[in-house]
Write a protein that holds these residues in place. Structure first.
Motif, mmCIF file in Angstrom:
data_model
loop_
_atom_site.group_PDB
_atom_site.id
_atom_site.type_symbol
_atom_site.label_atom_id
_atom_site.label_comp_id
_atom_site.label_asym_id
_atom_site.label_seq_id
_atom_site.Cartn_x
_atom_site.Cartn_y
_atom_site.Cartn_z
ATOM 1 N N ARG A 86 19.725 40.106 35.287
ATOM 2 C CA ARG A 86 20.534 41.291 35.533
ATOM 3 C C ARG A 86 21.667 40.989 36.500
ATOM 4 N NH1 ARG A 86 17.809 46.736 37.843
ATOM 5 N NH2 ARG A 86 17.687 45.469 39.746
ATOM 6 N N SER A 87 21.333 40.183 37.530
ATOM 7 C CA SER A 87 22.375 39.824 38.488
ATOM 8 C C SER A 87 23.478 39.021 37.806
ATOM 9 C CB SER A 87 21.763 39.020 39.638
ATOM 10 O OG SER A 87 22.753 38.602 40.540
ATOM 11 N N VAL A 88 23.049 38.034 36.992
ATOM 12 C CA VAL A 88 24.046 37.231 36.277
ATOM 13 C C VAL A 88 24.812 38.090 35.279
ATOM 14 C CG1 VAL A 88 24.330 35.299 34.678
ATOM 15 C CG2 VAL A 88 22.731 35.108 36.586
ATOM 16 N N SER A 89 24.059 38.961 34.583
ATOM 17 C CA SER A 89 24.698 39.804 33.572
ATOM 18 C C SER A 89 25.692 40.763 34.203
ATOM 19 C CB SER A 89 23.628 40.570 32.796
ATOM 20 O OG SER A 89 24.215 41.405 31.829
ATOM 21 N N GLU A 90 25.305 41.346 35.324
ATOM 22 C CA GLU A 90 26.227 42.266 35.985
ATOM 23 C C GLU A 90 27.495 41.547 36.427
ATOM 24 O OE1 GLU A 90 23.951 43.934 39.110
ATOM 25 O OE2 GLU A 90 22.972 45.455 37.845
ATOM 26 N N THR A 91 27.316 40.323 36.926
ATOM 27 C CA THR A 91 28.493 39.555 37.339
ATOM 28 C C THR A 91 29.373 39.231 36.135
ATOM 29 O OG1 THR A 91 27.235 38.584 39.158
ATOM 30 C CG2 THR A 91 29.252 37.448 38.473
ATOM 31 N N GLU A 92 28.705 38.787 35.028
ATOM 32 C CA GLU A 92 29.476 38.452 33.837
ATOM 33 C C GLU A 92 30.150 39.690 33.247
ATOM 34 O OE1 GLU A 92 28.806 36.424 29.428
ATOM 35 O OE2 GLU A 92 27.309 36.181 31.010
ATOM 36 N N HIS A 93 29.413 40.817 33.246
ATOM 37 C CA HIS A 93 30.012 42.052 32.725
ATOM 38 C C HIS A 93 31.214 42.468 33.563
ATOM 39 C CE1 HIS A 93 25.959 43.265 30.717
ATOM 40 N NE2 HIS A 93 26.599 42.312 30.070
ATOM 41 N N ARG A 94 31.076 42.287 34.866
ATOM 42 C CA ARG A 94 32.196 42.651 35.736
ATOM 43 C C ARG A 94 33.407 41.763 35.443
ATOM 44 N NH1 ARG A 94 29.516 42.674 39.853
ATOM 45 N NH2 ARG A 94 29.920 40.587 40.683
ATOM 46 N N VAL A 95 33.128 40.462 35.254
ATOM 47 C CA VAL A 95 34.231 39.543 34.954
ATOM 48 C C VAL A 95 34.843 39.878 33.593
ATOM 49 C CG1 VAL A 95 34.815 37.135 34.515
ATOM 50 C CG2 VAL A 95 33.283 37.719 36.399
ATOM 51 N N ARG A 96 33.968 40.154 32.587
ATOM 52 C CA ARG A 96 34.482 40.509 31.266
ATOM 53 C C ARG A 96 35.246 41.823 31.321
ATOM 54 N NH1 ARG A 96 32.372 38.096 26.644
ATOM 55 N NH2 ARG A 96 30.870 36.421 27.033
ATOM 56 N N GLY A 97 34.702 42.782 32.096
ATOM 57 C CA GLY A 97 35.398 44.054 32.232
ATOM 58 C C GLY A 97 36.743 43.895 32.902
ATOM 59 N N ASP A 98 36.785 43.046 33.923
ATOM 60 C CA ASP A 98 38.072 42.808 34.601
ATOM 61 C C ASP A 98 39.079 42.182 33.640
ATOM 62 O OD1 ASP A 98 36.958 43.807 36.877
ATOM 63 O OD2 ASP A 98 36.533 41.852 37.791
ATOM 64 N N LEU A 99 38.600 41.232 32.814
ATOM 65 C CA LEU A 99 39.503 40.586 31.863
ATOM 66 C C LEU A 99 40.040 41.605 30.859
ATOM 67 C CD1 LEU A 99 40.814 38.127 30.538
ATOM 68 C CD2 LEU A 99 38.664 37.750 29.291
ATOM 69 N N LEU A 100 39.145 42.454 30.295
ATOM 70 C CA LEU A 100 39.604 43.444 29.324
ATOM 71 C C LEU A 100 40.543 44.455 29.974
ATOM 72 C CD1 LEU A 100 39.543 44.604 26.511
ATOM 73 C CD2 LEU A 100 37.433 45.821 27.075
ATOM 74 N N ASN A 101 40.247 44.864 31.186
ATOM 75 C CA ASN A 101 41.134 45.810 31.866
ATOM 76 C C ASN A 101 42.524 45.216 32.066
ATOM 77 O OD1 ASN A 101 39.676 48.230 32.268
ATOM 78 N ND2 ASN A 101 38.412 47.227 33.826
ATOM 79 N N GLU A 102 42.577 43.936 32.381
ATOM 80 C CA GLU A 102 43.883 43.299 32.562
ATOM 81 C C GLU A 102 44.620 43.171 31.234
ATOM 82 O OE1 GLU A 102 43.993 39.783 34.884
ATOM 83 O OE2 GLU A 102 42.549 40.513 36.354
ATOM 84 N N LEU A 103 43.884 42.983 30.136
ATOM 85 C CA LEU A 103 44.532 42.949 28.824
ATOM 86 C C LEU A 103 45.137 44.308 28.462
ATOM 87 C CD1 LEU A 103 41.890 40.904 26.809
ATOM 88 C CD2 LEU A 103 44.236 40.194 27.253
ATOM 89 N N LEU A 104 44.552 45.370 29.018
ATOM 90 C CA LEU A 104 45.019 46.718 28.692
ATOM 91 C C LEU A 104 46.043 47.254 29.691
ATOM 92 C CD1 LEU A 104 41.570 48.328 27.726
ATOM 93 C CD2 LEU A 104 43.183 47.080 26.280
ATOM 94 N N GLU A 105 46.329 46.479 30.732
ATOM 95 C CA GLU A 105 47.277 46.935 31.753
ATOM 96 C C GLU A 105 48.716 46.823 31.248
ATOM 97 O OE1 GLU A 105 46.769 48.319 34.606
ATOM 98 O OE2 GLU A 105 44.575 48.175 34.587
ATOM 99 N N VAL A 106 49.585 47.559 31.883
ATOM 100 C CA VAL A 106 51.035 47.483 31.606
ATOM 101 C C VAL A 106 51.743 47.125 32.908
ATOM 102 C CG1 VAL A 106 53.080 48.717 30.814
ATOM 103 C CG2 VAL A 106 50.854 49.247 29.831
ATOM 104 N N PRO A 107 52.474 46.050 33.002
ATOM 105 C CA PRO A 107 52.564 45.011 31.957
ATOM 106 C C PRO A 107 51.365 44.069 32.037
ATOM 107 C CG PRO A 107 53.928 44.393 33.797
ATOM 108 C CD PRO A 107 53.363 45.747 34.150
#
Length: 666
Positions: A405-426
């Motif tokens: 869970r600790s690893v998954s939460e960290t990975e999810h946070r990293v994946r979420g950060d990456l997707l959020n940056e893909l959706l940012e403008v610019p």
């Protein structure tokens, strides 16, 4: 007068002329023939009748008495020899017997045979009750007699048992030497016994019972018979002691065998426990997961193991020598299908111990009071050591789930950060985004489908867990924006991929999930536009009241055409009017023109037939055909509006108007 030793005297010759030695030889001859006692009187009677003098008669009388005494001694010795032989045979027979019941029955049968009585029986002492009870009988016919108990000191048997001395009575009911008891007298009377002889059974100086011989008529038992039965009782006591020793030895061996089996089982359990401990330790140190724990438990304990992971709503099953099955997402089977297992899981969580219920063993994997998962073992019975193995497996499972869970939460946070940056403008530098995605084993240049979903009222944690599971298993990304879930999943068909993940989210949320779909993307620069389009589809679905639905812009008809970033006008026209256009092209009909005229006339058939210059019945027939081709709901306001827009765009395309502009280039 000379006496010839080799001359056989005539027993009939009792003349006075015969010497005393010759007269005594007459009785020796009778002794040698074992003649009956009455024949010993004949020489004396003949001497008297023959006129023998008194001296001769007296000598014959003395010789007769001496011969009878010798005869009695010989008879006693023969009887004693026979009795001793019988005792030796009895001792030999008893020595070969191993069963206590067999020994007791043989003793009673032999006593009845040796003394020639009607009945023989044996009672044994009951230290707890303080009396003796009937153990074995021979010749008995009365059920009451066979079940009688003799109180201490009561009756002849009670007297023998209390004094450890033999007693004999020629007539039981007239003998005042012992205290009569109603139950004993009743049993003796029902059996019909009169004369009774009882001798004690002594073992190591302690009385253990009484051996009896009895007749149904008066009989004065001789001292020799008392001695004979006492001797038999002595042999019997030794045989009983030996049989008891054999029984004790047999029981001790059985107990030893049982203890040995128990020790072997315990040793095997300890060895399994040690092997399981080493196995679990190696799993943790080697980076193993819950799947490996399930396989190890199934191998060590046997049976089928099911582990439910509450942190991700995933269950997997393992069987001996079969490995672990693939994880299956879904609701908690312990709370949705089996009330008893759910209760057992709560009990295990509270006690920290494995709980047996309905042929299964349940152990909760928890961190403190927080439940992380549940282990269910079926198809095997567990002893205390094996229960500890299952409980230790639950602890290891909890540890692995916490780590994951600790690893998954960290990975999810990293994946979420990456997707959020893909959706940012610019958007950030595409090269940097690709590099970060590669570290997460994701390829942003692969076509992705964007899913924007929401489920008001659902448990956010369960919804996020299901979305994270979907992203992990497909190699996608997941994030939360504005209270909505955003998933980027590899795929080129937004409708297929989106509806599949929406169904999984709805199962986890236990309720409807509404989702807007868009895609596929073409590189990291296009994620933002796909997200915007999917979000607009979601808003439109909510505005149209289509909760629980999932749709792309193509699924939304003309509304989707207006929302789409890349407007496919020809595609919209084909989707709306395709069956009519194809029908007109094949048959040379004017269904499209008829539909356009009908809408232009405001739905008035008379005005439409004037514009088309045909009969009103022809207009009605063409409209019926149109309904058959595109659906009978074509006159519904929303559908009618969509068809009118498609007819308008079709007319513009026929006139060569460019409706794509820059959007259609490239």
């Amino acid at each position: 007068m000379e006496f010839e030793l080799n001359t056989t005297p005539d027993p009939q010759d009792t003349s006075p002329e015969r010497s005393g030695a010759e007269q005594q030889a007459l009785f020796l001859e009778l002794l040698l023939r074992d003649a009956p006692a009455v024949e010993y009187e004949r020489p004396v009677l003949r001497a008297r009748s023959g006129g023998a003098d008194g001296t001769t008669v007296a000598a014959l009388e003395n010789a007769k008495l001496a011969a009878l005494r010798v005869r009695t001694v010989l008879r006693d010795r023969q009887r004693r020899e026979s009795e001793l032989s019988a005792l030796f045979e009895t001792a030999n027979d008893l020595a070969g017997m191993r069963s206590l019941d067999q020994v007791l029955r043989a003793i009673v049968e032999r006593a009845r045979h040796l003394l020639g009585t009607d009945v023989a029986y044996l009672t044994l002492s009951d230290p707890e009750a303080g009396d003796t009870y009937m153990r074995v009988t021979s010749g008995s016919v009365a059920a009451t007699f066979q079940r009688v108990r003799l109180a201490h000191g009561k009756g002849l048997g009670g007297l023998v048992a209390s004094t450890s001395l033999p007693y004999v009575t020629a007539n039981y009911f007239t003998d005042p030497r012992f205290e009569h008891a109603e139950n004993i007298d009743h049993a003796v009377r029902e059996e019909g016994l009169v004369a009774i002889l009882g001798v004690p059974l002594k073992m190591n100086g302690r009385g253990v019972g009484v051996l009896f011989a009895a007749n149904r008529r008066e009989r004065p038992f001789a001292h020799s018979e008392v001695a004979l039965l006492s001797s038999l009782a002595t042999h019997a006591a030794i045989a009983i002691d030996n049989a008891n020793l054999i029984d004790d030895t047999r029981r001790a061996l059985d107990e030893l065998h049982t203890v040995n089996e128990r020790l072997q089982r315990h040793t095997a359990s300890v060895e399994r426990s040690a092997a399981a401990h080493d196995r679990f330790t190696d799993l943790v140190l080697g980076g193993g997961g819950v799947r490996e724990v399930a396989a190890a438990v199934a191998e060590v304990l046997g049976g089928a193991v099911r582990i439910h992971d509450r942190t991700s709503d995933v269950s997997l099953t393992a069987v001996p020598d079969g490995g672990a099955g693939e994880p299956a997402p879904g609701g908690d089977p312990l709370t949705e299908g089996d009330v008893e297992l759910a209760e057992a899981a709560r009990s295990s969580l509270a006690s920290g111990r494995a709980v047996a219920v309905g042929g299964a063993w349940v152990a909760a994997a928890a961190a403190g009071a927080e439940p992380l998962g549940t282990l269910v073992l079926r198809g095997v019975e567990l002893d205390s050591t094996d229960q500890r193995v299952l409980e230790r497996a639950a602890m290891v499972t909890a540890l692995l789930l916490l780590i994951r869970r600790s690893v998954s939460e960290t990975e999810h946070r990293v994946r979420g950060d990456l997707l959020n940056e893909l959706l940012e403008v610019p958007a950030r530098d595409p090269v940097s985004l690709r590099q970060r995605a590669a570290l997460l084993h994701a390829d942003l240049d692969t076509p992705h489908v964007l899913v924007v979903a929401e489920a008001p009222g659902a448990d956010p944690q369960r919804l996020r867990s299901a979305a994270a599971f979907a992203a992990e298993t497909t190699g996608g990304l997941v994030a939360t924006r504005g209270g909505r879930l955003v998933l980027a999943l590899p795929g080129s068909d937004p409708s297929e991929a989106g509806r599949q993940v929406t169904a999984e989210l709805a199962a986890a949320a236990n309720g409807p999930v509404t989702a807007g779909l868009a895609g596929p993307t073409r590189g990291p620069e296009t994620f933002r536009d796909a997200f915007t389009e999917a979000a607009r589809c979601l808003q439109t679905l909510r505005a149209l009241g289509r909760d629980g639905d999932a749709a792309t812009t193509d699924d939304l008809g003309f509304s989707g055409l207006l929302l789409s970033q890349n407007r496919d006008v020809p595609g919209f026209v084909t989707a709306s009017l395709g069956p009519l256009l194809e029908y007109d092209a094949k048959r040379g009909t004017l269904l499209v023109e008829t539909l356009r005229a009908y809408f232009a006339a405001g739905g008035n058939l008379s005005r439409a037939k004037d514009d088309l210059h045909i009969h009103v019945n022809t207009v009605a027939q063409r409209l019926e055909r149109i309904g058959q081709l595109i659906g009978t709901d074509w006159q519904h306001p929303d559908r009618a509006l969509e068809l009118q827009l498609a007819l308008h765009l079709h007319g513009l395309l026929d006139k060569g108007v460019d409706l794509l502009g820059d959007q259609g280039s490239g």
